[in-house]
Design a protein around this motif. Structure first.
Motif, PDB file in Angstrom:
ATOM      1  N   UNK A  90       0.823  -1.209   0.000  1.00 23.67           N
ATOM      2  CA  UNK A  90       0.000   0.000   0.000  1.00 23.67           C
ATOM      3  C   UNK A  90       0.854   1.255   0.000  1.00 23.67           C
ATOM      4  N   UNK A  91       1.969   1.236   0.710  1.00 26.40           N
ATOM      5  CA  UNK A  91       2.852   2.391   0.760  1.00 26.40           C
ATOM      6  C   UNK A  91       3.383   2.740  -0.618  1.00 26.40           C
ATOM      7  N   UNK A  92       3.674   1.726  -1.413  1.00 26.89           N
ATOM      8  CA  UNK A  92       4.256   1.974  -2.739  1.00 26.89           C
ATOM      9  C   UNK A  92       3.235   2.479  -3.743  1.00 26.89           C
ATOM     10  N   UNK A  93       1.949   2.294  -3.465  1.00 30.45           N
ATOM     11  CA  UNK A  93       0.929   2.706  -4.425  1.00 30.45           C
ATOM     12  C   UNK A  93       0.294   4.054  -4.091  1.00 30.45           C
ATOM     13  N   UNK A  94       0.554   4.601  -2.931  1.00 27.84           N
ATOM     14  CA  UNK A  94      -0.066   5.872  -2.545  1.00 27.84           C
ATOM     15  C   UNK A  94       0.656   7.035  -3.203  1.00 27.84           C
ATOM     16  N   UNK A  95      -0.120   7.971  -3.759  1.00 28.24           N
ATOM     17  CA  UNK A  95       0.481   9.182  -4.315  1.00 28.24           C
ATOM     18  C   UNK A  95       0.576  10.240  -3.218  1.00 28.24           C
ATOM     19  N   UNK A  96       1.049  11.426  -3.595  1.00 27.48           N
ATOM     20  CA  UNK A  96       1.288  12.481  -2.605  1.00 27.48           C
ATOM     21  C   UNK A  96      -0.005  12.930  -1.937  1.00 27.48           C
ATOM     22  N   UNK A  97      -1.070  13.058  -2.717  1.00 32.03           N
ATOM     23  CA  UNK A  97      -2.338  13.508  -2.141  1.00 32.03           C
ATOM     24  C   UNK A  97      -2.894  12.495  -1.139  1.00 32.03           C
ATOM     25  N   UNK A  98      -2.808  11.222  -1.494  1.00 33.26           N
ATOM     26  CA  UNK A  98      -3.317  10.194  -0.581  1.00 33.26           C
ATOM     27  C   UNK A  98      -2.452  10.091   0.673  1.00 33.26           C
ATOM     28  N   UNK A  99      -1.145  10.293   0.529  1.00 30.93           N
ATOM     29  CA  UNK A  99      -0.281  10.300   1.711  1.00 30.93           C
ATOM     30  C   UNK A  99      -0.618  11.484   2.620  1.00 30.93           C
ATOM     31  N   UNK A 100      -0.981  12.618   2.004  1.00 29.63           N
ATOM     32  CA  UNK A 100      -1.380  13.774   2.800  1.00 29.63           C
ATOM     33  C   UNK A 100      -2.684  13.497   3.538  1.00 29.63           C
ATOM     34  N   UNK A 101      -3.628  12.847   2.877  1.00 30.60           N
ATOM     35  CA  UNK A 101      -4.869  12.476   3.536  1.00 30.60           C
ATOM     36  C   UNK A 101      -4.625  11.470   4.656  1.00 30.60           C
ATOM     37  N   UNK A 102      -3.703  10.538   4.407  1.00 31.72           N
ATOM     38  CA  UNK A 102      -3.346   9.584   5.458  1.00 31.72           C
ATOM     39  C   UNK A 102      -2.744  10.290   6.662  1.00 31.72           C
ATOM     40  N   UNK A 199       7.487   4.973   7.505  1.00 31.05           N
ATOM     41  CA  UNK A 199       6.965   5.493   6.250  1.00 31.05           C
ATOM     42  C   UNK A 199       5.473   5.777   6.306  1.00 31.05           C
ATOM     43  N   UNK A 200       4.733   4.927   7.031  1.00 28.94           N
ATOM     44  CA  UNK A 200       3.277   5.047   7.045  1.00 28.94           C
ATOM     45  C   UNK A 200       2.747   5.922   8.176  1.00 28.94           C
ATOM     46  N   UNK A 202       5.011   7.605  11.341  1.00 30.95           N
ATOM     47  CA  UNK A 202       5.846   8.635  11.948  1.00 30.95           C
ATOM     48  C   UNK A 202       6.304   9.678  10.936  1.00 30.95           C
ATOM     49  N   UNK A 203       6.503   9.267   9.691  1.00 30.47           N
ATOM     50  CA  UNK A 203       6.911  10.230   8.671  1.00 30.47           C
ATOM     51  C   UNK A 203       5.794  11.146   8.237  1.00 30.47           C
ATOM     52  N   UNK A 204       4.640  10.627   7.778  1.00 30.47           N
ATOM     53  CA  UNK A 204       3.550  11.499   7.331  1.00 30.47           C
ATOM     54  C   UNK A 204       2.899  12.303   8.458  1.00 30.47           C
ATOM     55  N   UNK A 205       2.742  11.703   9.621  1.00 29.49           N
ATOM     56  CA  UNK A 205       2.035  12.363  10.720  1.00 29.49           C
ATOM     57  C   UNK A 205       2.901  13.455  11.337  1.00 29.49           C
ATOM     58  N   UNK A 206       2.283  14.218  12.231  1.00 31.19           N
ATOM     59  CA  UNK A 206       2.973  15.342  12.886  1.00 31.19           C
ATOM     60  C   UNK A 206       2.812  15.264  14.396  1.00 31.19           C
ATOM     61  N   UNK A 207       3.291  14.202  15.031  1.00 30.81           N
ATOM     62  CA  UNK A 207       3.108  14.089  16.485  1.00 30.81           C
ATOM     63  C   UNK A 207       3.847  15.173  17.260  1.00 30.81           C
ATOM     64  N   UNK A 208       5.028  15.578  16.773  1.00 30.27           N
ATOM     65  CA  UNK A 208       5.774  16.613  17.494  1.00 30.27           C
ATOM     66  C   UNK A 208       5.072  17.967  17.399  1.00 30.27           C
ATOM     67  N   UNK A 209       4.489  18.261  16.254  1.00 32.51           N
ATOM     68  CA  UNK A 209       3.763  19.528  16.111  1.00 32.51           C
ATOM     69  C   UNK A 209       2.537  19.550  17.019  1.00 32.51           C
ATOM     70  N   UNK A 210       1.835  18.427  17.090  1.00 27.60           N
ATOM     71  CA  UNK A 210       0.685  18.348  17.989  1.00 27.60           C
ATOM     72  C   UNK A 210       1.113  18.433  19.448  1.00 27.60           C
ATOM     73  N   UNK A 211       2.240  17.798  19.784  1.00 35.84           N
ATOM     74  CA  UNK A 211       2.744  17.863  21.160  1.00 35.84           C
ATOM     75  C   UNK A 211       3.106  19.289  21.536  1.00 35.84           C
TER      76      UNK A 211
END
Length: 351
Positions: A90-102, A199-200, A202-211
């Motif tokens: 699934x990681x290899x098939x997601x484009x930039x927009x879908x990764x942003x939604x994820x 990749x799925x 810690x990279x896309x998400x923003x836990x430090x920004x939320x913290x």
């Protein structure tokens, strides 16, 4: 001890006076130990419940997926996936927009996981302030505290600091721990299904920004909630009985009267302004995030509502609430009510 020693004159010990900051620190400790159940254990249990429910949801989802696989109902392009959801593929098939939604979905789930301790915080702080000056008059322990070298101002301000700073800081720490534990649960699920958590998740998400946003919310919560803290403590110091009814009914009846007689039309305002800026600030200041409703560019509905919510949870946007005139006007009103509560404590010592 010999005779020579016993003949020496006894010198009195000299004690340094207790510094006011030390007294205030001891008062804060007293408030914490007396209300540790509400300040610490209640948010901690709420965060633990959210993690348990998340783990149970993962288990049910895993069981449902395996049943679908075994029955041949889980298909992609007509082919049964034998080994379950291959998140690595699934990681290899997601484009930039879908990764942003994820990423937005993960961030929203983190916010929901951290939300539970703050729900408990709202109730704990509300009823703590409401009973902070009433309970010791009710059981007459106020007479004991007045016999100590502690001023009424120190006592009231220690209770205010406990509600405005200590309890929110503890809730933020628990929320951060809940967020971290939630990310670990998600990482375990991703690894089980062949995905890379970095990749799925810690990279896309923003836990430090939320913290960082949670930490920045502590001073904003203290200032924004000051009208509520002041009003509740004023009722706690003034009411002879049933402070909850006084604290609740006075603002509500005032709002009903203003709406009924259309008082705000005299100032070219509608009744909603009074309910939001007077009644709401007197009763809802313990609810975290209410200041964002009046911030510039407040959260809107529609398709971009999720991005708006997440954007407003950054530290910069939360601290931008400090520029709101309504925040400082309410803080001044709350400070005035705290001063009145201090004065009333000097007079009201009845049971």
């Amino acid at each position: 001890m010999n005779a020579a020693d016993s003949s020496l004159p006894t010198t009195a010990r000299s004690f340094a006076p207790v510094h006011s900051t030390h007294t205030f620190k001891m008062l804060l400790k007293r408030e914490y130990w007396e209300h540790r159940g509400g300040f610490l254990w209640a948010p901690l249990i709420a965060g633990a419940i959210s993690l348990v429910l998340t783990a149970v949801a993962f288990v049910f989802a895993e069981v449902a997926a395996r049943r679908a696989i075994s029955s041949g109902q889980l298909r992609i392009d007509g082919e049964v996936i034998v080994n379950g959801l291959d998140l690595g593929a699934l990681t290899r098939t997601l484009d930039a927009d879908k990764m942003q939604q994820l990423a937005h979905g993960i961030d929203l789930s983190l916010v929901m996981a951290a939300f539970w301790p703050f729900v408990v915080l709202a109730f704990v702080v509300f009823f703590y302030c409401l009973g902070s000056l009433y309970d010791d008059r009710k059981d007459r322990s106020v007479l004991f505290w007045k016999s100590l070298p502690v001023s009424d101002a120190q006592t009231v301000l220690s209770k205010l600091a406990s509600a405005a700073l200590v309890a929110p800081a503890i809730a933020v720490v628990i929320a951060l721990l809940t967020m971290g534990s939630y990310m670990l649960l998600l990482s375990g699920m991703v690894m089980i299904h062949g995905g890379n958590p970095v990749e799925l998740l810690w990279g896309p998400a923003s836990p430090m920004r939320l913290a960082a946003g949670l930490v920045a919310s502590i001073p904003v919560f203290a200032l924004w909630g000051l009208p509520t803290f002041g009003w509740l403590m004023l009722c706690s110091s003034w009411a002879r009985t049933k402070p909850f009814l006084w604290a609740l009914m006075v603002p509500l009846l005032a709002g009903i009267a203003v709406s009924w007689f259309k008082v705000m039309e005299l100032f070219d305002l509608d009744a909603g302004w009074f309910w939001s800026n007077i009644v709401g600030r007197m009763l809802l200041g313990t609810v975290s995030g209410t200041q964002l409703l009046q911030a510039p560019g407040q959260v809107q509905g529609g398709s971009e509502g999720l991005q708006d919510v997440l954007a407003h949870l950054s530290a910069s946007n939360i601290l931008a609430s400090l520029a709101l005139p309504s925040l400082w006007i309410g803080a001044l009103a709350g400070a005035a009510m705290i001063l009145v509560a201090i004065r009333l404590r000097r007079w009201r010592d009845e049971g």
